[in-house]
Enzyme design. Structure first.
Site, PDB file in Angstrom:
ATOM      1  CD  GLU A  88      -2.976  -0.626   2.421  1.00  0.00           C
ATOM      2  OE1 GLU A  88      -3.770  -1.541   2.675  1.00  0.00           O
ATOM      3  OE2 GLU A  88      -2.825   0.365   3.169  1.00  0.00           O
ATOM      4  CE1 TYR A 141      -7.655  -1.395   6.501  1.00  0.00           C
ATOM      5  CE2 TYR A 141      -6.218  -1.112   4.608  1.00  0.00           C
ATOM      6  CZ  TYR A 141      -6.453  -0.984   5.958  1.00  0.00           C
ATOM      7  OH  TYR A 141      -5.478  -0.452   6.761  1.00  0.00           O
ATOM      8  CG  ASP A 179      -4.253   8.417   7.712  1.00  0.00           C
ATOM      9  OD1 ASP A 179      -4.179   7.200   7.952  1.00  0.00           O
ATOM     10  OD2 ASP A 179      -4.452   8.885   6.581  1.00  0.00           O
TER      11      ASP A 179
END
Lengths: 263, 419
Positions: A49, A175, A60
């Site tokens: 990734e 994911y 994040d």
């Protein structure tokens, strides 16, 4: 069949779980980052990734945000991120690369131009955090048409009613975000993750890979044992942030991949 | 308007939360289910008379609405042209228009059973309003504020703490309003089950831009009947003007007039040191281009690579690199005109308002007033301008003093809490 599909077919044939690693493109600078990425397959990484730096990475935690800032301060751009992938591809034509980031730099370049360039650079899939299924027409559908996988995040808040919508235009793999939270925050527990993975797998044939909150070899093994593989990002990125050498970073990655592959 | 429904400017957003190409729901999957349930809850509340009855009661007895519509006669005479009215939303409890929206969102949070409220704030006005309403309802309140603004706006930080809020200085990114919004979103993603995010402006993922607009529209609705009361039945303003950071006070004033073709609508962005100079401004519409940030597509200040740039303005409340998506749409359709005003022009307007009307305006509406100063002299005396005096300037006197070269260092320690 994309490189991602081929990779999962190989792993399945070998009875192995996938180990996926995340690094930020251009962190701390282009050359170092390229060396790290080139070394990942030998360190046991099945899928790379590649983070696309963005000023405002709102999903994040501090580790990845700081990595993005280091990269941007060193002059990293979308253009250079694709160039990095191109250089990697000259030596490795099998390890899949998934570009992971936020929509604005892609939108800014123009979706059609971006997809052409990404394909030419050897990118196999996209994870774009701020594009939920409700915005599929923006990039997801054009990306699939261009032959790129569009990998969707499923989260603990994705209930059974919503799950089919999330899976609808997903390809490559799913994911699963193991926690409600940001990258590098709380720790994922295999006991919580297992039933959730099973729930998703009952609704799709795609492999389910788990990320967020995995930071040790042992944890990678535990999580991989209840899923199709594990993703580690912040723990690797913080090694780079601490100024470790390329060899030290790759040795750490090797310890993580050994964990996941022992599952 | 009914016969003209298809051409109405008041139908937006569509079911995808879009105003033309702007708006939308660009958020991570973790937040998506919550955004959808918020939309459902808001749709129910919107059609529920008991919800609006509670709002009206609080607006009247807690906020002090309706705010006056004031004819600024000396200013009008001084400028020698159009007749100038000020919508006095600076007289609201907490000193700005922000509380109009906060009340609505907190009532929704209560309906949804959320017990913890988070908010972002720039100058601190939205933070103070949120802390205030949370105190009133006994809700836990966490306010994210850029570390730089925490220093600049010490009185508002102390106010929020007095009101029981936890103020978290944001050091991530560059420590500004957009970073405070990023950190609020991170908190929300982490605490999604018990937490309600009270956004302070007409931006963010759908349904926020529409919801905040609807709550702020009380401003324009009042102007309609108040002007009719003072100028005669059916008299509409010829021009409405408001300052724009994210654009909530402006949407609140503009929205009820969107389908009145005779009404000119002007939004005033923060021109900082001038829109021609390299990004020393916050004028997203005049100096930016469309992009995606904080859950919506809108005009953004960004570089060639699509990285978001910092805005610059004397006013911390306008210091945001984006703008509400409905403004972006009104700009592109030409229904509203958007202009920019420099720091210097805003400071002149600030002083003129003090001297001519005895009203100390916040730096945000000073931008709107500065544009009034430009156009009023060119307009006939029967032309009516309504500008939104959306906040009071007590919070800004230290900034203004510094720019005017007035030394307040001796008095700073002894200053009153309610500065």
């Amino acid at each position: 069949m994309t490189r991602i599909d081929a990779k999962f077919a190989d792993l399945k044939a070998a009875g192995k779980k996938a180990f996926v690693s995340y690094v930020m493109a251009g962190d701390p600078d282009y050359e170092t980052s390229l060396q790290v990425v080139k070394g990942l397959p030998a360190a046991g990484v099945d899928i790379i990734e590649l983070g696309l730096p963005f000023t405002d990475p709102m999903a994040d935690g501090p580790t990845i945000q700081l990595a993005g800032q280091r990269a941007l301060d060193a002059g990293m751009t979308l253009e250079l991120t694709l160039q990095l992938a191109t250089e990697f591809r000259k030596e490795d034509d099998t390890t899949p690369i998934v570009l992971m980031g936020y929509y604005n730099p892609i939108y800014n370049r123009g979706v059609d131009t971006f997809l052409q360039d990404a394909k030419a650079a050897g990118i196999d899939g996209l994870i774009v955090v701020d594009l939920p299924p409700e915005e599929d027409e923006e990039l997801c559908i054009p990306a699939q048409a261009a032959g790129l996988n569009f990998i969707r995040l499923a989260t603990p808040t994705t209930d059974d009613k919503r799950l089919p919508r999330v899976l609808q235009n997903t390809s490559g793999f799913v994911y699963y975000v193991s926690i409600t939270g940001i990258t590098g925050a709380a720790e994922a527990e295999a006991g919580d993750v297992g039933p959730e993975v099973a729930r998703i797998k009952s609704a799709t044939d795609l492999p389910v890979i788990v990320g967020f909150g995995i930071n040790t070899s042992e944890k990678a093994q535990n999580i991989a044992s209840v899923s199709d593989g594990a993703v580690v990002g912040s723990a690797i990125v913080s090694q780079i942030g601490a100024g470790k050498s390329v060899d030290e970073v790759l040795a750490f990655v090797k310890s993580l991949s050994d964990g996941a592959h022992a599952a | 308007m009914a016969e003209d429904l298809f051409n109405s400017f008041m139908n937006g957003p569509d079911e995808k939360g879009r105003f033309g190409i702007f708006g939308g729901r660009f958020v991570s999957e973790t937040l998506m289910p919550l955004i959808l349930s918020l939309e459902e809850e808001y749709d129910r509340a919107k059609d529920d008379p008991t919800f609006w009855a509670e709002m009206d009661d609080l607006w009247k007895h807690y906020v002090g609405r309706p705010s006056p519509l004031y004819f600024a006669n000396r200013l009008t005479e001084h400028l020698g042209g159009a007749k100038i009215y000020m919508k006095r939303d600076e007289l609201n409890h907490t000193g700005a228009h922000k509380v109009n929206n906060v009340l609505g969102q907190i009532l929704l949070a209560r309906r949804m059973g959320k017990t913890r409220i988070i908010a972002e704030t720039g100058a601190g006005q939205h933070g103070v309003a949120t802390a205030t309403v949370c105190a009133k309802f006994g809700l836990k309140c966490v306010v994210y504020m850029g570390a730089h603004d925490v220093k600049r706006q010490a009185p508002n930080v102390f106010r929020m703490r007095l009101l029981g809020a936890e103020v978290i200085p944001v050091t991530s990114g560059r420590g500004t309003l957009k970073d405070a919004m990023n950190d609020a979103l991170r908190d929300w993603v982490t605490n999604v089950r018990d937490t309600f995010y009270c956004i302070g402006t007409v931006a963010g993922p759908h349904p926020y831009p529409a919801m905040v607009r609807d709550f702020q529209s009380v401003i324009g609705k009042e102007v309609r009947w108040q002007l009719a009361e003072q100028e005669g039945e059916g008299r509409l303003p010829d021009t409405v003007i408001a300052a724009i950071g994210g654009g909530s006070n402006a949407m609140g004033l503009f929205y009820p007039f969107l389908d009145d073709k005779s009404v000119n609508i002007i939004g005033v962005e923060a021109g900082g040191k001038g829109v021609d100079e390299k990004m020393q401004h916050c004028a997203s519409l005049t100096g930016g281009r469309p992009g995606v940030l904080h859950g919506n597509r809108t005009y953004l200040l960004q570089d060639d690579d699509g990285q978001i740039l910092e805005g610059f303005s004397i006013s911390a409340g306008l210091d945001y690199p984006g703008i509400g998506p409905e403004h972006a749409w009104l700009h592109d359709t030409g229904r509203a005109e958007y202009v920019s005003i420099t720091d210097k022009e805003a400071l002149e307007a600030f002083q003129l308002s003090c001297a001519m009307e005895g009203i100390i305006p916040a730096l945000e509406p000073s931008h709107a007033l500065a544009h009034v100063m430009k156009i009023a002299p060119t307009l006939p005396k029967e032309h009516i301008i309504v500008m939104n005096m959306c906040g009071r300037g007590d919070k800004d006197i230290f900034t203004v003093a510094r720019h005017l070269g007035f030394d307040m260092s001796d008095t700073e320690e002894g200053r009153d809490l309610d500065d």
